[in-house]
Design an enzyme around this catalytic site. Sequence first.
Site, mmCIF file in Angstrom:
data_model
loop_
_atom_site.group_PDB
_atom_site.id
_atom_site.type_symbol
_atom_site.label_atom_id
_atom_site.label_comp_id
_atom_site.label_asym_id
_atom_site.label_seq_id
_atom_site.Cartn_x
_atom_site.Cartn_y
_atom_site.Cartn_z
ATOM 1 N N HIS A 111 -22.231 45.490 54.679
ATOM 2 C CA HIS A 111 -22.900 46.590 55.385
ATOM 3 C C HIS A 111 -21.817 47.595 55.779
ATOM 4 O O HIS A 111 -21.130 47.406 56.768
ATOM 5 C CB HIS A 111 -23.610 46.087 56.644
ATOM 6 C CG HIS A 111 -24.661 45.049 56.402
ATOM 7 N ND1 HIS A 111 -25.994 45.359 56.280
ATOM 8 C CD2 HIS A 111 -24.568 43.702 56.259
ATOM 9 C CE1 HIS A 111 -26.690 44.248 56.081
ATOM 10 N NE2 HIS A 111 -25.838 43.228 56.055
ATOM 11 N N PHE A 112 -21.658 48.637 54.976
ATOM 12 C CA PHE A 112 -20.636 49.636 55.260
ATOM 13 C C PHE A 112 -21.153 50.755 56.164
ATOM 14 O O PHE A 112 -20.418 51.695 56.483
ATOM 15 C CB PHE A 112 -20.068 50.197 53.965
ATOM 16 C CG PHE A 112 -19.066 49.275 53.291
ATOM 17 C CD1 PHE A 112 -18.741 48.027 53.813
ATOM 18 C CD2 PHE A 112 -18.430 49.681 52.111
ATOM 19 C CE1 PHE A 112 -17.822 47.195 53.184
ATOM 20 C CE2 PHE A 112 -17.496 48.856 51.487
ATOM 21 C CZ PHE A 112 -17.196 47.616 52.014
ATOM 22 N N ARG A 113 -22.439 50.708 56.544
ATOM 23 C CA ARG A 113 -23.036 51.497 57.635
ATOM 24 C C ARG A 113 -23.220 52.980 57.351
ATOM 25 O O ARG A 113 -23.664 53.711 58.245
ATOM 26 C CB ARG A 113 -22.207 51.348 58.916
ATOM 27 C CG ARG A 113 -21.984 49.928 59.414
ATOM 28 C CD ARG A 113 -23.254 49.229 59.772
ATOM 29 N NE ARG A 113 -23.033 48.013 60.545
ATOM 30 C CZ ARG A 113 -23.913 47.037 60.673
ATOM 31 N NH1 ARG A 113 -25.084 47.121 60.065
ATOM 32 N NH2 ARG A 113 -23.645 45.968 61.398
ATOM 33 N N ASP A 169 -21.249 39.100 54.478
ATOM 34 C CA ASP A 169 -22.150 39.764 55.420
ATOM 35 C C ASP A 169 -21.320 40.621 56.384
ATOM 36 O O ASP A 169 -21.553 40.639 57.592
ATOM 37 C CB ASP A 169 -22.994 38.755 56.189
ATOM 38 C CG ASP A 169 -24.198 39.395 56.880
ATOM 39 O OD1 ASP A 169 -24.422 40.614 56.700
ATOM 40 O OD2 ASP A 169 -24.915 38.681 57.602
ATOM 41 N N HIS A 191 -27.261 34.332 53.012
ATOM 42 C CA HIS A 191 -26.641 33.657 54.167
ATOM 43 C C HIS A 191 -27.417 32.435 54.661
ATOM 44 O O HIS A 191 -27.910 32.390 55.777
ATOM 45 C CB HIS A 191 -26.371 34.616 55.321
ATOM 46 C CG HIS A 191 -27.405 35.646 55.605
ATOM 47 N ND1 HIS A 191 -28.752 35.396 55.603
ATOM 48 C CD2 HIS A 191 -27.270 36.969 55.910
ATOM 49 C CE1 HIS A 191 -29.399 36.502 55.901
ATOM 50 N NE2 HIS A 191 -28.527 37.469 56.072
ATOM 51 N N HIS A 217 -19.606 46.274 64.133
ATOM 52 C CA HIS A 217 -20.089 46.943 65.343
ATOM 53 C C HIS A 217 -18.873 47.217 66.221
ATOM 54 O O HIS A 217 -17.865 46.503 66.137
ATOM 55 C CB HIS A 217 -21.062 46.069 66.135
ATOM 56 C CG HIS A 217 -22.337 45.750 65.418
ATOM 57 N ND1 HIS A 217 -23.354 46.669 65.278
ATOM 58 C CD2 HIS A 217 -22.763 44.612 64.812
ATOM 59 C CE1 HIS A 217 -24.356 46.103 64.603
ATOM 60 N NE2 HIS A 217 -24.020 44.865 64.315
ATOM 61 N N ASN A 237 -30.024 48.659 54.837
ATOM 62 C CA ASN A 237 -30.482 48.930 56.204
ATOM 63 C C ASN A 237 -29.508 49.862 56.941
ATOM 64 O O ASN A 237 -28.889 49.523 57.942
ATOM 65 C CB ASN A 237 -30.700 47.635 56.989
ATOM 66 C CG ASN A 237 -29.520 46.699 56.978
ATOM 67 O OD1 ASN A 237 -28.701 46.717 56.063
ATOM 68 N ND2 ASN A 237 -29.422 45.870 57.989
#
Length: 437
Positions: free
Chosen positions: A66-68, A306, A239, A310, A98
Amino acid sequence: MKTLIHNATIVNEGRRFKGAVLIDDDHIEEVFEGEAPLFNFPFSIFNAIDAEGSTLLPGIIDTHVHFREPGMTHKADIAHESRAALAGGVTSVMDMPNVNPPTTTEERWQERMELGARESRVNYAYYLGATNDVSSLRFQVSSPIKLFMGSSTGNMLVDKREALLRIFQYAAEHHLPIVAHCEDTPRINERMAEAKRQWGDDPDVSHHSWIRDEEACYRSSSFAAELARETGARLHIAHITTERELALLHGNVTGEVCLPHLLFCDEDYPTLGTRIKCNPAVKSRADRDALRRALADGRLLTIGTDHAPHLLSEKEGGCQRAASGIPMVQFSLVSMLGLADEGVLSLERMVDAMCHQPALLFSIKERGFIRPGYKADLVLVRPEPWTLHRTDILSKCGWSPLEGRTFQWRVQQTFLNGQLAYDCGHINESLRGESLF
């Protein structure tokens, strides 16, 4: 100019041998077993790297990051996270949908592809995100489908049986693998409500694996497996965290294990707190050890990270307030090399799970193996003890739950499409990755 990496211990396709690899432009020209015939090469047209004492592996393919970007770039972005990947020996990533806005339309998917082309220092692909509106899947692209059958970061939960059935049917018809996050949301909501009654509005993080428990995982995973067998779709359960779910893995249902669930268990909450809060939650030591055994014997097919950054400020609080997600991509390879040293799995099986099987599962052409004609995505590692300090971290969030840990291996050099992209702490900022599909 050609590059010859010689005197290396090469680990590839279940074998370990002393040899050399000749790189020409972006691909592997030849693989030599034993001493490379240096006298056959004019020194004016190739660069020789003496890898004595080092081990040469295919570049790691991380199919779960998830590189956001877009939408959450205050905590991560493609440029920072792909640099971290490169420094960790990861040459290809598959990024989750997402983000904000989520990757659920062809237009948004194309925008992310353009972002990757501009910013990614490693090879890249982007999942298509499934929603309850199945019409959104009618794209003219061949990327895998990511399905959230449990709520996590982002609002992409698909919980209608009719919609789920149609998604699996679509995937089967178009020969697209489904990667599913499997947790039963009603069960989690019930457990959270009970936890709040017992322990207050923001229960301590030590209760996270009680709230997102084995039953929540198994209910959802078994339902997904049922849909896969009914439709013939290829299902890769993301996962996996429990021993119970391992029985679901056969035929067209395969499983991924992620680094946090191999390294941590619920006994680590007192020392690491919310730094190891992730969805699905880390479970018991018995579950962790069962996952390790299943990885070693091949029941668990692939390893992902994963990688989900944050800010530390977003990790404050407990089960309700603290964000779920852990940055892991930079230290996945050295962590797994450590587990190999401990005898948890063989080095050959580690390469299979981190390189070969991701390439085969997702039909990634000419990557994941050290073979003539394949792209020269390679990583050279050497045994060298070092301790992780915060200044070593390249992810934008700037922290890791592994800080203070001493590793026994170091990533020395990473080759991306034949070019030396990472060299002993230095990143070639002029290079960009290629699309995987």
